[in-house]
Design a protein around this motif. Structure first.
Motif, short mmCIF file in Angstrom:
data_model
loop_
_atom_site.label_atom_id
_atom_site.label_comp_id
_atom_site.label_asym_id
_atom_site.label_seq_id
_atom_site.Cartn_x
_atom_site.Cartn_y
_atom_site.Cartn_z
N GLU A 237 -3.49 18.23 -0.71
CA GLU A 237 -4.20 19.17 -1.59
C GLU A 237 -3.77 20.61 -1.31
OE1 GLU A 237 -8.74 20.68 -2.23
OE2 GLU A 237 -8.44 18.54 -1.88
N GLN A 238 -3.66 20.97 -0.01
CA GLN A 238 -3.23 22.32 0.35
C GLN A 238 -1.79 22.56 -0.12
OE1 GLN A 238 -3.91 22.05 4.57
NE2 GLN A 238 -5.90 23.10 4.45
N PHE B 101 0.18 20.84 6.40
CA PHE B 101 -0.68 21.10 5.25
C PHE B 101 -1.09 19.76 4.65
CE2 PHE B 101 1.53 25.24 5.28
CZ PHE B 101 0.44 26.09 5.16
N THR B 102 -2.31 19.64 4.21
CA THR B 102 -2.75 18.42 3.53
C THR B 102 -2.07 18.37 2.16
OG1 THR B 102 -4.64 19.45 2.42
CG2 THR B 102 -5.02 18.56 4.65
N GLN C 233 -4.39 26.67 8.50
CA GLN C 233 -3.72 26.31 7.25
C GLN C 233 -4.64 26.58 6.06
OE1 GLN C 233 -3.61 24.46 10.05
NE2 GLN C 233 -1.69 23.33 10.20
N LYS C 234 -5.90 26.25 6.21
CA LYS C 234 -6.87 26.45 5.12
C LYS C 234 -6.92 27.92 4.71
CE LYS C 234 -11.72 25.63 3.96
NZ LYS C 234 -13.01 25.13 4.45
N GLU D 74 -1.71 23.29 -3.73
CA GLU D 74 -2.18 24.68 -3.97
C GLU D 74 -1.07 25.69 -3.64
OE1 GLU D 74 -4.97 27.76 -4.84
OE2 GLU D 74 -5.15 25.60 -5.18
N VAL D 75 -0.39 25.50 -2.51
CA VAL D 75 0.70 26.40 -2.12
C VAL D 75 1.79 26.39 -3.19
CG1 VAL D 75 2.61 26.73 -0.48
CG2 VAL D 75 0.31 26.30 0.37
N VAL E 157 -3.69 29.03 2.87
CA VAL E 157 -3.67 28.62 1.47
C VAL E 157 -4.57 29.52 0.64
CG1 VAL E 157 -4.26 26.75 -0.13
CG2 VAL E 157 -3.09 26.23 2.01
N LYS E 158 -5.77 29.76 1.15
CA LYS E 158 -6.75 30.58 0.44
C LYS E 158 -6.22 32.01 0.22
CE LYS E 158 -11.63 31.84 0.97
NZ LYS E 158 -12.77 31.75 1.87
N ARG F 2 -3.04 32.84 0.18
CA ARG F 2 -1.71 32.79 -0.45
C ARG F 2 -0.65 33.47 0.41
NH1 ARG F 2 -3.59 33.54 -6.74
NH2 ARG F 2 -4.86 31.66 -6.74
#
Length: 159
Positions: free
Chosen positions: A17-18, A14-15, A52-53, A21-22, A56-57, A59
């Motif tokens: 930023e990701q 995960f980046t 992964q994107k 968010e998580v 995250v989106k 959840r």
């Protein structure tokens, strides 16, 4: 907690930023056992073909793993979800967000096109399948252990 963060960052890729968010949407991942957290991720990534994107989106980590697995396998067995082969699918799979965030009643009505009774029966049958697989695995392990003991005892007789 550090182990969960390291796992999400280094092994799940995960980046930053990701990851932020998580952790912001599902702080409970910090308390999750890293091995179980990794299994949850791997299931979505490899078995469901989700990036992964998208995780995250949608959840991903807010839904307990057993429920995610039940919903996915139910859709799969009804022919409504296809595991991607090298990123390719013949059908358009439902979005992960819809699988995860719809209440069970809506999930069944709009995505699975099934009744609550069908889903309940499916979950019981799937649980029975898993129990039988575990018993078979235990039987195999016991047989291998017995065979190893037989080989060891034969070797000590001739020594």
């Amino acid at each position: 907690m550090a182990a969960a963060v390291r796992l999400l960052r280094e092994r799940c890729l995960f980046t930053a930023e990701q990851l932020r968010e998580v952790l912001g949407t599902c702080p409970a991942v910090l308390l999750e056992e890293p091995r179980r957290l990794h299994h949850h991720f791997q299931y979505a990534y490899f078995r469901m073909g989700v990036s992964q994107k998208e995780m995250v989106k949608a959840r991903l980590f807010q839904m307990p793993f057993p429920e995610l697995r039940n919903r996915h396998i139910f859709l799969e067995r009804r022919g409504l979800y296809q595991t991607p082969y090298k990123g390719q699918t013949q059908t358009s799979n439902p979005k992960l967000k819809d699988i995860l965030q719809l209440p069970e009643e809506d999930f069944l009505a709009s995505l699975a096109c099934a009744t609550t009774e069908e889903y309940d029966v499916f979950k019981r049958l799937l649980a029975r399948e898993e129990e039988e697989e575990e018993e078979d695995e235990e039987d195999r392990n016991a047989r291998y252990a017995e065979e190893d003991e037989d080989v060891d005892s034969e070797g000590s007789d001739t020594a």
